[in-house]
Design a protein around this motif. Sequence first.
Motif, short mmCIF file in Angstrom:
data_model
loop_
_atom_site.label_atom_id
_atom_site.label_comp_id
_atom_site.label_asym_id
_atom_site.label_seq_id
_atom_site.Cartn_x
_atom_site.Cartn_y
_atom_site.Cartn_z
N ALA A 1 0.12 2.41 -6.63
CA ALA A 1 1.09 1.15 -6.47
C ALA A 1 1.03 0.96 -4.83
N ALA A 2 1.12 1.79 -4.18
CA ALA A 2 1.10 1.34 -2.43
C ALA A 2 -0.19 0.65 -2.19
N GLY A 3 -1.36 1.34 -2.91
CA GLY A 3 -2.55 0.73 -2.54
C GLY A 3 -2.63 -0.89 -3.03
N VAL A 4 -2.09 -1.13 -3.99
CA VAL A 4 -2.14 -2.59 -4.52
C VAL A 4 -1.10 -3.40 -3.61
N ILE A 5 -0.08 -2.87 -3.01
CA ILE A 5 0.84 -3.70 -2.39
C ILE A 5 0.16 -3.80 -1.08
N VAL A 6 -0.60 -2.85 -0.35
CA VAL A 6 -1.40 -3.07 0.97
C VAL A 6 -2.43 -3.91 0.79
N ALA A 7 -3.25 -3.71 -0.27
CA ALA A 7 -4.23 -4.76 -0.62
C ALA A 7 -3.60 -6.33 -0.84
N VAL A 8 -2.90 -6.60 -1.50
CA VAL A 8 -2.30 -7.93 -1.59
C VAL A 8 -1.67 -8.40 -0.21
N THR A 9 -0.86 -7.53 0.49
CA THR A 9 -0.17 -7.69 1.85
C THR A 9 -1.47 -8.16 2.83
N GLY A 10 -2.57 -7.37 2.60
CA GLY A 10 -3.70 -7.61 3.51
C GLY A 10 -4.29 -9.05 3.21
N TYR A 11 -4.43 -9.35 1.82
CA TYR A 11 -4.85 -10.49 1.33
C TYR A 11 -4.16 -11.93 1.88
N LEU A 12 -2.72 -11.54 1.77
CA LEU A 12 -2.02 -12.57 2.11
C LEU A 12 -2.00 -12.83 3.84
N LEU A 13 -2.08 -11.75 4.45
CA LEU A 13 -2.22 -12.04 5.75
C LEU A 13 -3.74 -12.29 6.48
N THR A 14 -4.57 -12.42 5.42
CA THR A 14 -5.96 -12.40 5.78
C THR A 14 -6.41 -11.19 6.71
N SER A 15 -5.96 -10.16 6.38
CA SER A 15 -6.26 -8.86 7.30
C SER A 15 -7.17 -7.95 6.40
N LEU A 16 -8.60 -7.92 6.69
CA LEU A 16 -9.64 -7.34 5.97
C LEU A 16 -9.22 -5.69 5.87
N PRO A 17 -8.95 -5.19 7.20
CA PRO A 17 -8.72 -3.74 7.17
C PRO A 17 -7.52 -3.31 6.30
N LEU A 18 -6.53 -4.07 6.07
CA LEU A 18 -5.56 -3.66 4.93
C LEU A 18 -6.03 -3.82 3.78
N VAL A 19 -6.96 -4.87 3.46
CA VAL A 19 -7.42 -5.17 2.13
C VAL A 19 -8.18 -3.87 1.62
N PHE A 20 -9.12 -3.63 2.84
CA PHE A 20 -9.97 -2.21 2.63
C PHE A 20 -9.38 -1.02 2.24
N ALA A 21 -8.16 -0.73 3.06
CA ALA A 21 -7.27 0.44 2.97
C ALA A 21 -6.51 0.34 1.62
N GLY A 22 -6.32 -0.86 0.98
CA GLY A 22 -5.36 -0.78 -0.37
C GLY A 22 -6.39 -0.38 -1.37
N VAL A 23 -7.54 -0.99 -1.27
CA VAL A 23 -8.41 -0.98 -2.26
C VAL A 23 -9.05 0.61 -2.34
N ALA A 24 -9.24 1.21 -1.17
CA ALA A 24 -9.70 2.60 -0.97
C ALA A 24 -8.65 3.54 -1.63
N LEU A 25 -7.40 3.05 -1.61
CA LEU A 25 -6.41 4.09 -2.03
C LEU A 25 -6.40 4.03 -3.47
N VAL A 26 -6.69 2.84 -4.01
CA VAL A 26 -6.44 2.63 -5.56
C VAL A 26 -7.87 3.16 -5.97
N VAL A 27 -8.76 3.16 -5.34
CA VAL A 27 -10.03 4.03 -5.91
C VAL A 27 -10.06 5.41 -5.83
N LEU A 28 -9.38 5.78 -4.71
CA LEU A 28 -9.25 7.15 -4.56
C LEU A 28 -8.43 7.89 -5.85
N VAL A 29 -7.42 7.25 -6.53
CA VAL A 29 -6.83 7.46 -7.49
C VAL A 29 -7.51 7.62 -8.74
N ALA A 30 -8.31 6.35 -8.83
CA ALA A 30 -8.98 6.36 -10.06
C ALA A 30 -10.34 7.34 -10.03
#
Length: 422
Positions: A24-53
């Motif tokens: 859930a934290a990864g999804v929130i970080v990724a969405v926040t990064g997308y809205l702020l157009t921050s690629l590092p935040l998007v990458f960090a959020g997606v990486a967290l979701v992938v780690l759980v998967a």
Amino acid sequence: MPPALTRALQRWPRPTRRGVAAAAAGVIVAVTGYLLTSLPLVFAGVALVVLVAASVVAVGIRVPALTIARRFSPDRAVAGWSVVESLVISAPASSSPVAVRVRETVAWRVMADDEAVVATIPPGGGARVVFDHDDLPRGRHRIGPARVDVVESFGLARRSVQIEGRSELVVFPEVVAVGHGRESRSLGDGARQRRDHSLAGGQDDPITREYRQGDAMRRVHWRATARQGELMVRQEEQHGLPSARVVLPVTRANWRDAHPALGSGLPVSDGFEWAVSMAASIAIEYGLAGSQTRVTSLEGDTIALHDPSTTPLFLELLSDIALDDVVDERSPEPTPREPVIALVSSLAPAELDELGRSRGPGVGGVAIVVHLDTDPLTPDDVARDSPREVAAALRQSGWRVIESDSSADRARVLLMDGVLGG
């Protein structure tokens, strides 16, 4: 959702609470990064979701082969008391450290999730977990398989597995000792002489012999069978011992508080359990006075036979008896001067007549009539087979009647006139 489907789904790998929070934290970080157009935040959020998967996939693919060993202390428990179960769960040397949450499967209740014990198993080693089982029901219980949640090393995913292997726990009926049997002379000097001879090293008849065609399987003595390497059956008769008889109805209709047990659905009754404990206590007390005691069904079949040398086997047989069991070992006819103690509650008129045949010539008999929590309180509701009516009918038939209830102090009842040969 059907219970079988629920159990099947629980065996699939799934994220833990930590894993769900991380995803859930990864999804929130990724969405926040997308809205702020921050690629590092998007990458960090997606990486967290992938780690759980990836953790879920890993725990689904790689589960070490766990083994289990059980011990109970004491190894023979007593109804209403507690027992400590020790589990040692071992992992192979090739595995990495394994974090587990362990629950046990017991026959008399369902162990809740919050009762699970957490442990870490080192590679090639074992972890010991302990369960306290309280308020044990009488009987022969199968314990296991253990239900284990294997937790992935980051604590993000888990998978439920069963470690096969069951153990048996025998719970004896509670025996109430009042010490009357040690001092009793009511069974005659012959009983005392025979007991003294036995304690001095006299030879008793063997309690087992080889199995013969036609022997009932319920007479098999499994411990002696394992020791001898061939099928052995009980041979409990000991000639020359004075005898007593305890009558114990084993049909649910005779115990009006009978209800399905949790888990097994088999009929159980608080009144019947009280009566089984009383039967065991009476037999042990008579045994201390040098007498054998035969516990029979209402129809006159032998449930168990006790003499001073067979107490563990006797208690094991009483552990096995349950309501509506088929008892098919015919007892010998009652003899003159053989004390008879009946432990009854509800009896139909025909059963009252049958109970009368348990007394030998000239024997009055003692009937302990058990009142149950389900008994009606008003006279208008009293049925013909109720304990109140049964007690009245037995008095008219010459029985000495003691009325009790299923929560009464058993020691006090044991010491009443007539129960122990007084």
